[in-house]
Design an enzyme around this catalytic site. Structure first.
Site: not given
Length: 150
Positions: A78-80
């Site tokens: 999850q890059f966010t």
């Protein structure tokens, strides 16, 4: 590396309408990777997570790790998690590693967790649009960032 860990009674991930992974009692781990992350971050974080005492013992005290509780693990990229929100209303993801850096680190993290637990863990599909379903048990949600080890 930055993670959000949720103690769950069950969790699953679906991609394009197909369930690709699911677990029962255990940990759902969302992991975000930065360009500056290294193997030492993976090693420290995997040890910390697998020994984190967040499961209830016979006295209903959070005194057992996922190892002790023989729980399952589901890891989702999850890059966010590296969103910068200080300016404006549109998050910036400039600190999140690009796939050529993030994928090998993500895969190494998964392998290290498996080594620590001596069992296979479930994963999402890196970079895919995933639908994650979970029942948070507690609720128990913990964040850890390897840049804040000290």
């Amino acid at each position: 590396m930055r993670v959000v860990i949720q103690r769950v009674s069950e969790a699953s991930v679906t991609v394009e309408g197909k369930r690709i992974a699911e677990i029962q009692k255990g940990l759902l781990i969302f992991v975000g990777i930065e360009d500056t992350d290294k193997q030492e971050d993976i090693d420290w974080l995997a040890q910390k997570i697998t020994n984190l005492r967040v499961f209830a013992d016979e006295n209903d005290v959070m005194n057992l790790s996922v190892k002790d509780a023989k729980g399952d693990v589901l890891i989702i990229s999850q890059f966010t998690l590296h969103a910068l929100t200080k300016k404006g209303n549109r998050p910036s993801y400039i600190k999140a590693a690009k796939p050529n850096i993030a994928v090998p680190l993500y895969e190494a993290f998964v392998k290290k967790i498996e080594q620590e637990l001596d069992k296979t863990v479930q994963t999402g599909d890196f970079g895919a649009n995933m639908k994650v379903a979970l029942i948070n048990d507690g609720p128990v949600t913990i964040t850890i960032d390897t840049k804040n080890k000290e």
